[in-house]
Design a protein around this motif. Structure first.
Motif, short mmCIF file in Angstrom:
data_model
loop_
_atom_site.label_atom_id
_atom_site.label_comp_id
_atom_site.label_asym_id
_atom_site.label_seq_id
_atom_site.Cartn_x
_atom_site.Cartn_y
_atom_site.Cartn_z
N ILE A 318 0.83 -1.20 0.00
CA ILE A 318 0.00 0.00 0.00
C ILE A 318 0.87 1.26 0.00
N LYS A 319 1.91 1.24 0.81
CA LYS A 319 2.81 2.40 0.94
C LYS A 319 4.24 1.93 0.71
N PRO A 320 4.73 2.00 -0.52
CA PRO A 320 6.07 1.49 -0.86
C PRO A 320 7.19 2.10 -0.03
N GLU A 321 6.97 3.27 0.58
CA GLU A 321 8.01 3.89 1.39
C GLU A 321 8.39 3.03 2.60
N CYS A 322 7.51 2.09 2.97
CA CYS A 322 7.80 1.21 4.11
C CYS A 322 8.71 0.05 3.72
N LYS A 323 8.92 -0.16 2.43
CA LYS A 323 9.62 -1.37 1.97
C LYS A 323 11.13 -1.39 2.24
N PRO A 324 11.85 -0.25 2.17
CA PRO A 324 13.32 -0.31 2.33
C PRO A 324 13.79 -1.03 3.59
N LYS A 325 13.06 -0.95 4.70
CA LYS A 325 13.50 -1.58 5.94
C LYS A 325 12.70 -2.83 6.28
N GLN A 326 12.00 -3.37 5.27
CA GLN A 326 11.17 -4.55 5.52
C GLN A 326 12.01 -5.76 5.91
N LYS A 327 13.11 -5.99 5.21
CA LYS A 327 13.97 -7.14 5.52
C LYS A 327 14.54 -7.03 6.94
N LYS A 328 14.89 -5.82 7.34
CA LYS A 328 15.42 -5.61 8.68
C LYS A 328 14.34 -5.92 9.73
N ARG A 329 13.09 -5.52 9.45
CA ARG A 329 12.00 -5.82 10.38
C ARG A 329 11.79 -7.32 10.50
N TYR A 330 11.83 -8.01 9.38
CA TYR A 330 11.67 -9.47 9.40
C TYR A 330 12.82 -10.15 10.13
N LEU A 331 14.02 -9.60 9.96
CA LEU A 331 15.18 -10.17 10.65
C LEU A 331 15.04 -10.02 12.16
N PHE A 332 14.60 -8.83 12.61
CA PHE A 332 14.38 -8.62 14.04
C PHE A 332 13.28 -9.56 14.55
N MET A 333 12.23 -9.72 13.75
CA MET A 333 11.13 -10.60 14.16
C MET A 333 11.61 -12.03 14.28
N PHE A 334 12.41 -12.49 13.33
CA PHE A 334 12.94 -13.86 13.37
C PHE A 334 13.82 -14.07 14.59
N ALA A 335 14.66 -13.08 14.91
CA ALA A 335 15.53 -13.18 16.08
C ALA A 335 14.70 -13.25 17.36
N THR A 336 13.62 -12.49 17.42
CA THR A 336 12.74 -12.51 18.60
C THR A 336 12.07 -13.87 18.75
N ILE A 337 11.62 -14.44 17.64
CA ILE A 337 11.00 -15.77 17.69
C ILE A 337 12.00 -16.81 18.17
N CYS A 338 13.23 -16.73 17.68
CA CYS A 338 14.27 -17.68 18.11
C CYS A 338 14.53 -17.56 19.61
N LEU A 339 14.57 -16.32 20.13
CA LEU A 339 14.77 -16.13 21.56
C LEU A 339 13.61 -16.72 22.35
N TYR A 340 12.41 -16.51 21.88
CA TYR A 340 11.21 -17.06 22.53
C TYR A 340 11.28 -18.59 22.57
N LEU A 341 11.67 -19.20 21.45
CA LEU A 341 11.75 -20.65 21.40
C LEU A 341 12.87 -21.18 22.29
N LEU A 342 14.00 -20.45 22.33
CA LEU A 342 15.11 -20.88 23.19
C LEU A 342 14.72 -20.88 24.65
N ILE A 343 14.02 -19.84 25.08
CA ILE A 343 13.63 -19.72 26.49
C ILE A 343 12.67 -20.84 26.88
N ASN A 344 11.81 -21.26 25.97
CA ASN A 344 10.75 -22.22 26.32
C ASN A 344 11.09 -23.66 25.98
N LEU A 345 11.90 -23.87 24.96
CA LEU A 345 12.12 -25.26 24.51
C LEU A 345 13.43 -25.86 25.01
N PHE A 346 14.32 -25.01 25.52
CA PHE A 346 15.63 -25.55 25.92
C PHE A 346 15.96 -25.15 27.35
#
Length: 346
Positions: A318-346
């Motif tokens: 909808i707003k292409p101006e948001c796209k330049p940092k999309q990969k960085k947002r996904y990377l932060f999200m993936f790192a957060t999910i990994c931390l969540y899984l580490l705390i609970n599964l290991f």
């Protein structure tokens, strides 16, 4: 709506609430909570943000006094649902008074406002803009509670009780979101043309904030034996359910505000319906399969992250101006999910 709530409650969706008296009390609570939220929106629009927290603290103090009175055998006629109704009423009365004071300076209704054509025009405009927002708000409530509704009749009462207690503790954190979300659009409205800057900063801030939140939940289990020894079995559910708070904040507080600002609330509603149906289907299958409740909590968190990721993708379209940092947002999200899984599964 009141009658519909009573019919739904008595239909067996809550196995513990089939009697008419309990159904009425639950209906009272739902209606009072919605009216309270409406009045709080009025206060927020007038920048009286402190009304809500002060009255909430007052009502919580009344609830605490009621629990203490019950525990020392001062009165045995109270139950938790009735006490919760009393709690809401004592906060509603001053809220209604304050709301009346706020509306004293409002412009009086003119005769032309009462013409049928004017009424129909205003209703059509309000429905077109507000109905998707209202329905999305109901779906947010569904995401908060659908897991508890599904497991209420499928798991032992004791196990469900510990899970519900954990969810209730975490919902205290979510109540802050509703207060902030009510005036979020007003805060960012002047920056409509550069909303992507607000969006990026807000997303990264929330993702970074999730880390201390997850670790604070770990420390909470050290305090539970001392302060809440009867609820030790809830600790594991608190850890798993804590993963739901971060993405839920991202979707409701950040994405939803941006979609409304861009007047794309209908697109957001469509996405919300898709993920609600998907989440409902997954959790229903898991509940019917009698998987551990930690798996259901894990699925809720992962589905919420999926909803955020899909909303982020749609927002970039909808707003292409948001796209330049999309990969960085996904990377932060993936790192957060990994931390969540580490705390609970290991």
């Amino acid at each position: 709506m009141y009658g519909l709530v009573i019919v739904l409650v008595r239909s067996g969706i809550y196995p513990q609430a089939r009697t008419s008296s309990v159904a009425v009390l639950v209906a009272n609570q739902i209606i009072l909570q919605n009216v309270s939220g409406l009045l709080q929106s009025l206060f927020n629009r007038n920048h009286n943000f402190y009304y809500g927290p002060l009255l909430t603290l007052f009502s919580q103090a009344v609830f605490l006094v009621g629990v203490i009175a019950y525990s020392i055998d001062y009165t045995k006629s109270l139950d938790l649902i009735l006490l919760s109704n009393i709690q809401l009423v004592v906060s509603m009365i001053p809220m209604l008074y304050l709301a009346f004071k706020e509306t004293e300076d409002w412009t009086a209704i003119q005769q032309k406002d009462l013409y049928l054509s004017s009424i129909l025009k205003n209703i059509r405009r309000s429905i077109g803009f507000g109905l998707p927002i209202l329905l999305a708000g109901l779906l947010f409530l569904g995401f908060q509670h659908i897991d508890k509704l599904l497991i209420a009749g499928l798991y032992p009462a004791r196990q469900f009780g510990f899970y519900a207690f954990a969810a209730t503790l975490l919902n205290v954190c979510l109540t802050v979101i509703f207060s902030v979300a009510n005036f979020m659009m007003q805060t960012i409205a002047p920056y409509r043309s550069t909303v992507e800057i607000f969006y990026n900063k807000a997303v990264f801030f929330i993702l970074l904030l999730i880390t201390p939140l997850l670790f604070s939940v770990v420390f909470l289990q050290l305090l539970m034996p001392r302060f809440l020894p009867n609820y030790l079995e809830s600790v594991v559910y608190i850890r798993y359910l804590a993963g739901f708070i971060g993405p839920y904040v991202l979707v409701q507080l950040i994405q939803f505000s941006v979609f409304k600002l861009l007047n794309k609330q209908r697109l957001f509603l469509t996405l919300a319906v898709i993920f609600f149906v998907l989440s409902l289907s997954v959790e229903y299958i898991l509940a019917k399969s009698q998987v551990p409740l930690t798996v259901i909590a894990l699925s809720s968190a992962l589905m919420a992250y999926g909803w955020f990721a899909a909303g982020d993708w749609l927002l970039c379209r909808i707003k292409p101006e948001c796209k330049p940092k999309q990969k960085k947002r996904y990377l932060f999200m993936f790192a957060t999910i990994c931390l969540y899984l580490l705390i609970n599964l290991f």
